[in-house]
Design a protein around this motif. Structure first.
Motif, PDB file in Angstrom:
ATOM      1  N   ILE A  67       0.845  -1.194   0.000  1.00  0.00           N
ATOM      2  CA  ILE A  67       0.000   0.000   0.000  1.00  0.00           C
ATOM      3  C   ILE A  67       0.880   1.244   0.000  1.00  0.00           C
ATOM      4  O   ILE A  67       0.564   2.248  -0.641  1.00  0.00           O
ATOM      5  CB  ILE A  67      -0.946   0.006   1.226  1.00  0.00           C
ATOM      6  N   GLY A  68       2.028   1.149   0.687  1.00  0.00           N
ATOM      7  CA  GLY A  68       2.968   2.265   0.681  1.00  0.00           C
ATOM      8  C   GLY A  68       3.447   2.595  -0.723  1.00  0.00           C
ATOM      9  O   GLY A  68       3.567   3.772  -1.097  1.00  0.00           O
ATOM     10  N   ASP A  69       3.717   1.563  -1.539  1.00  0.00           N
ATOM     11  CA  ASP A  69       4.115   1.778  -2.934  1.00  0.00           C
ATOM     12  C   ASP A  69       3.009   2.511  -3.699  1.00  0.00           C
ATOM     13  O   ASP A  69       3.275   3.427  -4.478  1.00  0.00           O
ATOM     14  CB  ASP A  69       4.396   0.438  -3.629  1.00  0.00           C
ATOM     15  N   CYS A  70       1.767   2.076  -3.472  1.00  0.00           N
ATOM     16  CA  CYS A  70       0.623   2.692  -4.159  1.00  0.00           C
ATOM     17  C   CYS A  70       0.468   4.158  -3.770  1.00  0.00           C
ATOM     18  O   CYS A  70       0.219   5.020  -4.623  1.00  0.00           O
ATOM     19  CB  CYS A  70      -0.655   1.934  -3.820  1.00  0.00           C
ATOM     20  N   VAL A  71       0.605   4.441  -2.474  1.00  0.00           N
ATOM     21  CA  VAL A  71       0.454   5.819  -1.993  1.00  0.00           C
ATOM     22  C   VAL A  71       1.535   6.713  -2.575  1.00  0.00           C
ATOM     23  O   VAL A  71       1.258   7.832  -3.034  1.00  0.00           O
ATOM     24  CB  VAL A  71       0.486   5.849  -0.445  1.00  0.00           C
ATOM     25  N   ARG A  72       2.775   6.234  -2.586  1.00  0.00           N
ATOM     26  CA  ARG A  72       3.863   7.051  -3.128  1.00  0.00           C
ATOM     27  C   ARG A  72       3.635   7.376  -4.610  1.00  0.00           C
ATOM     28  O   ARG A  72       3.860   8.517  -5.039  1.00  0.00           O
ATOM     29  CB  ARG A  72       5.199   6.334  -2.925  1.00  0.00           C
ATOM     30  N   LYS A  73       3.163   6.405  -5.370  1.00  0.00           N
ATOM     31  CA  LYS A  73       2.884   6.624  -6.790  1.00  0.00           C
ATOM     32  C   LYS A  73       1.734   7.606  -6.975  1.00  0.00           C
ATOM     33  O   LYS A  73       1.802   8.523  -7.807  1.00  0.00           O
ATOM     34  CB  LYS A  73       2.547   5.284  -7.453  1.00  0.00           C
ATOM     35  N   HIS A  74       0.689   7.443  -6.190  1.00  0.00           N
ATOM     36  CA  HIS A  74      -0.489   8.302  -6.294  1.00  0.00           C
ATOM     37  C   HIS A  74      -0.143   9.754  -5.958  1.00  0.00           C
ATOM     38  O   HIS A  74      -0.540  10.689  -6.665  1.00  0.00           O
ATOM     39  CB  HIS A  74      -1.583   7.785  -5.352  1.00  0.00           C
ATOM     40  N   VAL A  75       0.596   9.931  -4.876  1.00  0.00           N
ATOM     41  CA  VAL A  75       0.986  11.286  -4.462  1.00  0.00           C
ATOM     42  C   VAL A  75       1.888  11.929  -5.514  1.00  0.00           C
ATOM     43  O   VAL A  75       1.697  13.098  -5.892  1.00  0.00           O
ATOM     44  CB  VAL A  75       1.707  11.255  -3.091  1.00  0.00           C
ATOM     45  N   ALA A  76       2.853  11.176  -6.004  1.00  0.00           N
ATOM     46  CA  ALA A  76       3.796  11.722  -6.990  1.00  0.00           C
ATOM     47  C   ALA A  76       3.087  12.159  -8.261  1.00  0.00           C
ATOM     48  O   ALA A  76       3.411  13.202  -8.843  1.00  0.00           O
ATOM     49  CB  ALA A  76       4.867  10.684  -7.312  1.00  0.00           C
ATOM     50  N   ASP A  77       2.089  11.378  -8.692  1.00  0.00           N
ATOM     51  CA  ASP A  77       1.428  11.663  -9.962  1.00  0.00           C
ATOM     52  C   ASP A  77       0.273  12.651  -9.857  1.00  0.00           C
ATOM     53  O   ASP A  77      -0.016  13.377 -10.823  1.00  0.00           O
ATOM     54  CB  ASP A  77       0.888  10.363 -10.581  1.00  0.00           C
ATOM     55  N   LYS A  78      -0.414  12.688  -8.705  1.00  0.00           N
ATOM     56  CA  LYS A  78      -1.689  13.399  -8.645  1.00  0.00           C
ATOM     57  C   LYS A  78      -1.769  14.556  -7.658  1.00  0.00           C
ATOM     58  O   LYS A  78      -2.758  15.297  -7.658  1.00  0.00           O
ATOM     59  CB  LYS A  78      -2.803  12.394  -8.300  1.00  0.00           C
ATOM     60  N   LYS A  79      -0.779  14.740  -6.802  1.00  0.00           N
ATOM     61  CA  LYS A  79      -0.924  15.709  -5.717  1.00  0.00           C
ATOM     62  C   LYS A  79      -1.208  17.131  -6.202  1.00  0.00           C
ATOM     63  O   LYS A  79      -1.908  17.902  -5.531  1.00  0.00           O
ATOM     64  CB  LYS A  79       0.316  15.699  -4.824  1.00  0.00           C
ATOM     65  N   ASP A  80      -0.675  17.498  -7.371  1.00  0.00           N
ATOM     66  CA  ASP A  80      -0.877  18.856  -7.876  1.00  0.00           C
ATOM     67  C   ASP A  80      -2.322  19.114  -8.289  1.00  0.00           C
ATOM     68  O   ASP A  80      -2.720  20.267  -8.464  1.00  0.00           O
ATOM     69  CB  ASP A  80       0.046  19.119  -9.067  1.00  0.00           C
ATOM     70  N   ARG A  81      -3.107  18.069  -8.435  1.00  0.00           N
ATOM     71  CA  ARG A  81      -4.513  18.216  -8.840  1.00  0.00           C
ATOM     72  C   ARG A  81      -5.474  18.160  -7.659  1.00  0.00           C
ATOM     73  O   ARG A  81      -6.678  18.364  -7.836  1.00  0.00           O
ATOM     74  CB  ARG A  81      -4.883  17.119  -9.840  1.00  0.00           C
ATOM     75  N   TRP A  82      -4.957  17.842  -6.479  1.00  0.00           N
ATOM     76  CA  TRP A  82      -5.827  17.702  -5.308  1.00  0.00           C
ATOM     77  C   TRP A  82      -6.055  19.051  -4.641  1.00  0.00           C
ATOM     78  O   TRP A  82      -5.111  19.755  -4.291  1.00  0.00           O
ATOM     79  CB  TRP A  82      -5.207  16.753  -4.279  1.00  0.00           C
ATOM     80  N   LYS A  83      -7.328  19.395  -4.418  1.00  0.00           N
ATOM     81  CA  LYS A  83      -7.635  20.621  -3.688  1.00  0.00           C
ATOM     82  C   LYS A  83      -7.275  20.479  -2.211  1.00  0.00           C
ATOM     83  O   LYS A  83      -6.977  21.464  -1.535  1.00  0.00           O
ATOM     84  CB  LYS A  83      -9.126  20.956  -3.840  1.00  0.00           C
ATOM     85  N   ASP A  84      -7.318  19.236  -1.712  1.00  0.00           N
ATOM     86  CA  ASP A  84      -7.036  18.978  -0.292  1.00  0.00           C
ATOM     87  C   ASP A  84      -5.666  18.332  -0.110  1.00  0.00           C
ATOM     88  O   ASP A  84      -5.466  17.548   0.820  1.00  0.00           O
ATOM     89  CB  ASP A  84      -8.117  18.081   0.305  1.00  0.00           C
ATOM     90  N   ALA A  85      -4.715  18.653  -0.998  1.00  0.00           N
ATOM     91  CA  ALA A  85      -3.423  17.964  -1.004  1.00  0.00           C
ATOM     92  C   ALA A  85      -2.704  18.022   0.341  1.00  0.00           C
ATOM     93  O   ALA A  85      -2.192  17.010   0.824  1.00  0.00           O
ATOM     94  CB  ALA A  85      -2.531  18.537  -2.105  1.00  0.00           C
ATOM     95  N   VAL A  86      -2.665  19.184   0.962  1.00  0.00           N
ATOM     96  CA  VAL A  86      -1.941  19.333   2.231  1.00  0.00           C
ATOM     97  C   VAL A  86      -2.556  18.443   3.302  1.00  0.00           C
ATOM     98  O   VAL A  86      -1.855  17.706   3.999  1.00  0.00           O
ATOM     99  CB  VAL A  86      -1.942  20.802   2.686  1.00  0.00           C
TER     100      VAL A  86
END
Length: 329
Positions: A67-86
């Motif tokens: 799950i840690g691998d999945c989270v790291r990939k998701h954050v790296a690819d999508k964080k700039d599009r999240w309104k609630d990123a922080v």
């Protein structure tokens, strides 16, 4: 199996490091072990992880995607599009020790344990911690589920097993529909001019607080170009707030607005009334006046009639009247 003791955030932790050459290739891995485990437990984990590395290198088993691998990939690819990123990243980091090494294709039993731990009043070391509500737990699991689904979408996982996650059920529905008198009591108790106007506008329009603060006032009504469901809409202006709507320009931010509303509701003797209840009140007033659910949903900006069905119990009396007309002349 090199296990070393380190200090992280003032607490003793164990760290495992693997650095060897297998079949002519160097394999390096480092993992921070969960807090509160004993030296013997740390050694046991290290032996298991080393065995897994050799089994994967020899083709005896597949590489585990955690799950840690999945989270790291998701954050790296999508964080700039999240309104609630922080907020999202802060929550993911807070619980990382609980999911970082968990197999993303073995979710059921793990999710049950994780939910139990988040509900618990003590941490792994037996120290007091704040239990989370089911709503907060569900929110955290939703972030992890999204990461796992994304990993499957981009080909990191062969299957999507998120349907097996144990998600606590949460009912956030409120059924408080303030009457006009209650709205006026709060408005009169409010000392902030803009917030006082916002209270009245909410009751007579059904708009959310965020919508009221950014709506443009035109001859056609309140114009909302950016809404929760992603579609623009126009909310007609009720005659009772027409002058108020034209004269009020909102400059107050959402936090200050909320603080003044909370003070006003307490001063009015209505401490359990939420600002969002005024939106429900608008729906209730329309339904009681004979407006159909489809039209009510249009005013409120519901994308689906499913959202409006929460008000269906309000039409019970009208249904009774309709039934009585069957067979009439």
């Amino acid at each position: 199996m090199p296990i070393e003791t380190i200090t992280k955030n003032g607490r003793k932790r164990y760290r495992w490091t693997f650095n060897r050459i297998i079949k002519g290739e160097r394999v390096r891995q480092t993992k921070l072990l969960p807090a509160g485990i004993s030296s013997a437990e740390a050694d046991g984990l290290a032996r298991r992880w080393e065995a897994e590395i050799y089994a994967i290198a020899n083709g005896e088993r597949r590489a585990t995607v955690t799950i840690g691998d999945c989270v790291r990939k998701h954050v790296a690819d999508k964080k700039d599009r999240w309104k609630d990123a922080v907020k999202r990243i802060r929550i993911l980091q807070k619980w990382s020790a609980e999911y970082a090494d968990q197999d993303a294709l073995d979710l059921h039993d793990w999710s049950i344990r994780f939910v139990g731990y988040m509900r618990a009043a003590k941490d792994h070391r037996g120290l007091p911690k704040r239990p989370l509500t089911d709503a907060s737990i569900r929110n955290t699991l939703a972030y992890l589920r999204a990461a796992i689904k994304y990993a499957h979408k981009v080909g990191m996982l062969s299957e999507d097993q998120t349907a097996r996650m144990a998600m606590p059920s949460v009912s956030n529905e409120r059924h408080h529909y303030p009457q006009r008198r209650e709205m006026l009591l709060i408005a009169r108790a409010c000392k902030h001019r803009e917030v006082r106007a916002g209270i009245r506008i909410a009751f007579y329009s059904g708009m959310r607080k965020s919508e009221i603060l950014r709506a443009m006032v035109t001859k056609k009504g309140f114009v909302l170009t950016d809404t929760k469901n992603g579609k623009p809409r126009i909310v007609p202006i009720h005659p009772r707030i027409a002058v108020l709507a034209r004269r009020t320009r909102f400059t107050v931010n959402a936090n200050v607005f909320g603080n003044h509303f909370e003070g006003a509701r307490v001063a009015a003797g209505l401490p359990t009334t939420h600002f969002h209840d005024l939106r429900h009140a608008a729906a209730s007033e329309m339904i009681n006046a004979g407006v159909d659910l489809f039209t009510v949903g249009g005013v409120l900006g519901h994308l689906s009639i499913v959202s409006t069905k929460r008000y269906s119990h309000l039409v019970t009396e009208k249904l009774t009247t309709a039934i009585e007309k069957i067979g009439g002349r």
